[in-house]
Scaffold this motif. Structure first.
Motif, PDB file in Angstrom:
ATOM      1  N   UNK A 179      12.817  -1.016  -5.755  1.00  0.00           N
ATOM      2  CA  UNK A 179      12.825  -1.853  -6.956  1.00  0.00           C
ATOM      3  C   UNK A 179      13.517  -3.186  -6.728  1.00  0.00           C
ATOM      4  N   UNK A 180      14.546  -3.180  -5.868  1.00  0.00           N
ATOM      5  CA  UNK A 180      15.220  -4.440  -5.521  1.00  0.00           C
ATOM      6  C   UNK A 180      14.455  -5.268  -4.504  1.00  0.00           C
ATOM      7  N   UNK A 181      13.288  -4.757  -4.079  1.00  0.00           N
ATOM      8  CA  UNK A 181      12.414  -5.448  -3.118  1.00  0.00           C
ATOM      9  C   UNK A 181      13.112  -5.666  -1.772  1.00  0.00           C
ATOM     10  N   UNK A 182      13.973  -4.702  -1.415  1.00  0.00           N
ATOM     11  CA  UNK A 182      14.640  -4.768  -0.122  1.00  0.00           C
ATOM     12  C   UNK A 182      13.892  -4.008   0.959  1.00  0.00           C
ATOM     13  N   UNK A 183      13.130  -3.016   0.564  1.00  0.00           N
ATOM     14  CA  UNK A 183      12.319  -2.238   1.512  1.00  0.00           C
ATOM     15  C   UNK A 183      11.164  -1.610   0.745  1.00  0.00           C
ATOM     16  N   UNK A 184      10.352  -0.830   1.457  1.00  0.00           N
ATOM     17  CA  UNK A 184       9.242  -0.091   0.843  1.00  0.00           C
ATOM     18  C   UNK A 184       9.450   1.402   1.085  1.00  0.00           C
ATOM     19  N   UNK A 185       8.517   2.212   0.595  1.00  0.00           N
ATOM     20  CA  UNK A 185       8.577   3.643   0.877  1.00  0.00           C
ATOM     21  C   UNK A 185       8.094   3.842   2.327  1.00  0.00           C
ATOM     22  N   UNK A 186       9.035   3.998   3.220  1.00  0.00           N
ATOM     23  CA  UNK A 186       8.739   3.930   4.655  1.00  0.00           C
ATOM     24  C   UNK A 186       7.947   5.136   5.162  1.00  0.00           C
ATOM     25  N   UNK A 187       8.316   6.397   4.847  1.00  0.00           N
ATOM     26  CA  UNK A 187       7.635   7.546   5.480  1.00  0.00           C
ATOM     27  C   UNK A 187       6.237   7.800   4.896  1.00  0.00           C
ATOM     28  N   UNK A 188       5.208   7.171   5.490  1.00  0.00           N
ATOM     29  CA  UNK A 188       3.839   7.390   5.009  1.00  0.00           C
ATOM     30  C   UNK A 188       3.323   8.786   5.296  1.00  0.00           C
ATOM     31  N   UNK A 189       3.877   9.432   6.344  1.00  0.00           N
ATOM     32  CA  UNK A 189       3.447  10.792   6.678  1.00  0.00           C
ATOM     33  C   UNK A 189       3.804  11.785   5.569  1.00  0.00           C
ATOM     34  N   UNK A 190       4.895  11.518   4.860  1.00  0.00           N
ATOM     35  CA  UNK A 190       5.297  12.379   3.741  1.00  0.00           C
ATOM     36  C   UNK A 190       4.250  12.309   2.625  1.00  0.00           C
ATOM     37  N   UNK A 191       3.746  11.120   2.336  1.00  0.00           N
ATOM     38  CA  UNK A 191       2.714  10.964   1.295  1.00  0.00           C
ATOM     39  C   UNK A 191       1.458  11.733   1.690  1.00  0.00           C
TER      40      UNK A 191
ATOM     41  N   UNK B 130       0.826  -1.216   0.000  1.00  0.00           N
ATOM     42  CA  UNK B 130       0.000   0.000   0.000  1.00  0.00           C
ATOM     43  C   UNK B 130       0.857   1.263   0.000  1.00  0.00           C
ATOM     44  N   UNK B 131       1.969   1.241   0.738  1.00  0.00           N
ATOM     45  CA  UNK B 131       2.851   2.419   0.772  1.00  0.00           C
ATOM     46  C   UNK B 131       3.510   2.645  -0.582  1.00  0.00           C
ATOM     47  N   UNK B 132       3.986   1.579  -1.219  1.00  0.00           N
ATOM     48  CA  UNK B 132       4.581   1.738  -2.557  1.00  0.00           C
ATOM     49  C   UNK B 132       3.538   2.234  -3.564  1.00  0.00           C
ATOM     50  N   UNK B 133       2.332   1.680  -3.482  1.00  0.00           N
ATOM     51  CA  UNK B 133       1.268   2.126  -4.378  1.00  0.00           C
ATOM     52  C   UNK B 133       0.901   3.588  -4.113  1.00  0.00           C
TER      53      UNK B 133
ATOM     54  N   UNK C 271       7.952  18.961  -6.793  1.00  0.00           N
ATOM     55  CA  UNK C 271       8.576  18.049  -7.741  1.00  0.00           C
ATOM     56  C   UNK C 271      10.024  17.758  -7.365  1.00  0.00           C
ATOM     57  N   UNK C 272      10.769  18.796  -6.977  1.00  0.00           N
ATOM     58  CA  UNK C 272      12.147  18.571  -6.535  1.00  0.00           C
ATOM     59  C   UNK C 272      12.195  17.711  -5.281  1.00  0.00           C
ATOM     60  N   UNK C 273      11.247  17.925  -4.376  1.00  0.00           N
ATOM     61  CA  UNK C 273      11.199  17.122  -3.153  1.00  0.00           C
ATOM     62  C   UNK C 273      10.881  15.659  -3.467  1.00  0.00           C
ATOM     63  N   UNK C 274       9.969  15.422  -4.410  1.00  0.00           N
ATOM     64  CA  UNK C 274       9.629  14.044  -4.800  1.00  0.00           C
ATOM     65  C   UNK C 274      10.807  13.364  -5.484  1.00  0.00           C
ATOM     66  N   UNK C 275      11.539  14.105  -6.311  1.00  0.00           N
ATOM     67  CA  UNK C 275      12.706  13.517  -6.982  1.00  0.00           C
ATOM     68  C   UNK C 275      13.788  13.129  -5.971  1.00  0.00           C
ATOM     69  N   UNK C 276      13.983  13.952  -4.934  1.00  0.00           N
ATOM     70  CA  UNK C 276      14.949  13.606  -3.886  1.00  0.00           C
ATOM     71  C   UNK C 276      14.512  12.358  -3.128  1.00  0.00           C
ATOM     72  N   UNK C 277      13.227  12.252  -2.830  1.00  0.00           N
ATOM     73  CA  UNK C 277      12.721  11.064  -2.141  1.00  0.00           C
ATOM     74  C   UNK C 277      12.862   9.818  -3.007  1.00  0.00           C
ATOM     75  N   UNK C 278      12.561   9.949  -4.297  1.00  0.00           N
ATOM     76  CA  UNK C 278      12.673   8.787  -5.187  1.00  0.00           C
ATOM     77  C   UNK C 278      14.123   8.352  -5.355  1.00  0.00           C
ATOM     78  N   UNK C 279      15.066   9.322  -5.392  1.00  0.00           N
ATOM     79  CA  UNK C 279      16.484   8.971  -5.453  1.00  0.00           C
ATOM     80  C   UNK C 279      16.926   8.230  -4.196  1.00  0.00           C
ATOM     81  N   UNK C 280      16.324   8.544  -3.068  1.00  0.00           N
ATOM     82  CA  UNK C 280      16.707   7.892  -1.818  1.00  0.00           C
ATOM     83  C   UNK C 280      16.120   6.499  -1.698  1.00  0.00           C
ATOM     84  N   UNK C 281      14.834   6.332  -2.075  1.00  0.00           N
ATOM     85  CA  UNK C 281      14.118   5.097  -1.763  1.00  0.00           C
ATOM     86  C   UNK C 281      13.924   4.159  -2.949  1.00  0.00           C
TER      87      UNK C 281
END
Length: 367
Positions: free
Chosen positions: A108-120, A47-50, A93-103
């Protein structure tokens, strides 16, 4: 005990039901519910990745809608009412690009998910506020909370979570290498004991297998690149078609507006025609009434003229007869000439009587 029973009942439910139940929560609450159990962790990760992907799509749609309404000149954009909206969306947009570069790499390697749900949740809140309000607040005011929590999330990931992920990646790689080395050592030991053929045969098989895998990966990369190119072309076509659909919708709106205006004009013209028809009917009725009155007046005048023509000779004949009588009486009186007092008195009396009768006869004749 009751809570454990309820959690067990929830775990026994199908995954689709759990997803629909958890999707009613905020993304912050979904991230916090990952610690419940393994099934909750898997569903919450999904759900977090979606949610991150949906947030990126929603932001791109909002930015596209705002940019389509802005003018092309940079100088005119600064004074446009949507200039602040565009600045806020570019900052997000810049903030989303920084988050995507981090997570994203580790997601994609299925090692973790997008952890900070509060950011979404915060990004969705800001996007909805921009979509609704015509004059949003300034950028430092509206993006202060987003900057704080996103920076904290990225720092926490780099400091606390990323070392563990790197360690797990290193251990998995080392385990794979050690297994491969043990396989090669076993083959080598079997070769040293006097079985060269199986060892050579095994090495040749492995080399062939690696060559096949390498060739397949090359082919897969080529096919992936071809598919990516086709997907990009399809996206371009879809964008063009959506643009054409927008133009057609605008044209349809203009045509419907023109049709409505023409219908209104036709209704007004029909109203004017009905008024003019009513006025024309009234005028024809008035004209027929006037004609009847004129005909009646003409008939009355003709009757009066006839009566006058008949009465004039009658009056003239009456006057003539009365004048003759008066003249006869005068002649009679004048013939009786005597010197007697009685005759003189009688004569005077008759002359006065005739004079009075002559004066009184004229007005009766005129009537």
């Amino acid at each position: 005990m009751k809570e454990e029973g309820t959690t067990l009942q929830l775990i026994n439910l199908p995954d689709i039901v759990l997803e629909t139940i958890l999707s009613n929560l905020t993304y912050d609450e979904i991230a916090k519910n990952r610690i419940v159990c393994k099934t909750f962790d898997d569903i919450c990760k999904k759900l977090l990745n979606r949610g991150f992907n949906l947030m990126e799509k929603y932001h791109a749609r909002c930015l596209r809608a705002v940019k389509s309404q802005l003018p092309r000149r940079e100088s005119e954009r600064r004074t446009h009412p949507l200039a602040r909206h565009c600045d806020i969306l570019t900052a997000i947009e810049t903030r989303i690009s920084m988050l995507s570069m981090t997570f994203t790499k580790y997601v994609d390697l299925n090692l973790c998910c997008f952890i900070p749900g509060k950011v979404i949740d915060e990004i969705f809140r800001v996007l909805r506020l921009i979509r609704i309000s015509k004059t949003p607040p300034r950028i430092p005011e509206i993006l202060q909370e987003l900057r704080d929590i996103s920076c904290m999330a990225m720092e926490h990931f780099d400091e606390k979570i990323l070392p563990n992920l790197k360690h797990s990646i290193y251990t998995s790689v080392v385990a794979n290498v050690s297994s491969y080395e043990s396989l090669m050592i076993s083959h080598h030991s079997s070769n040293s004991k006097g079985s060269p053929l199986p060892h050579n045969f095994g090495v040749d098989k492995l080399n062939q297998a690696f060559k096949k895998i390498y060739s397949r990966t090359k082919k897969n990369k080529k096919t992936v690149l071809c598919v990516k190119g086709q997907i990009s072309k399809m996206k371009l076509r879809m964008n063009r078609q959506s643009f054409q659909m927008r133009l057609q919708n605008l044209k349809l709106q203009e045509h419907t507006k023109k049709i409505q205006d023409q219908d209104a004009q036709l209704a007004e013209m029909r109203k004017h025609l009905e008024e003019w028809e009513q006025k024309l009917g009234d005028l024809t009725a008035e004209l027929s009434r006037v004609r009847e009155e004129i005909q009646k007046s003409d008939s009355l005048e003709n009757c009066k003229r006839k009566i006058a023509d008949i009465s004039v000779p009658c009056e003239s004949s009456l006057l003539k007869t009365k004048d003759l009588q008066v003249k006869k009486r005068k002649l009679i009186v004048e013939r009786k000439s005597s010197s007697d007092n009685q005759d003189i008195k009688f004569k005077k009396f008759m002359s006065e009587l005739l004079a009075d009768s002559s004066i009184g006869s004229y007005p009766s004749a005129s009537h």
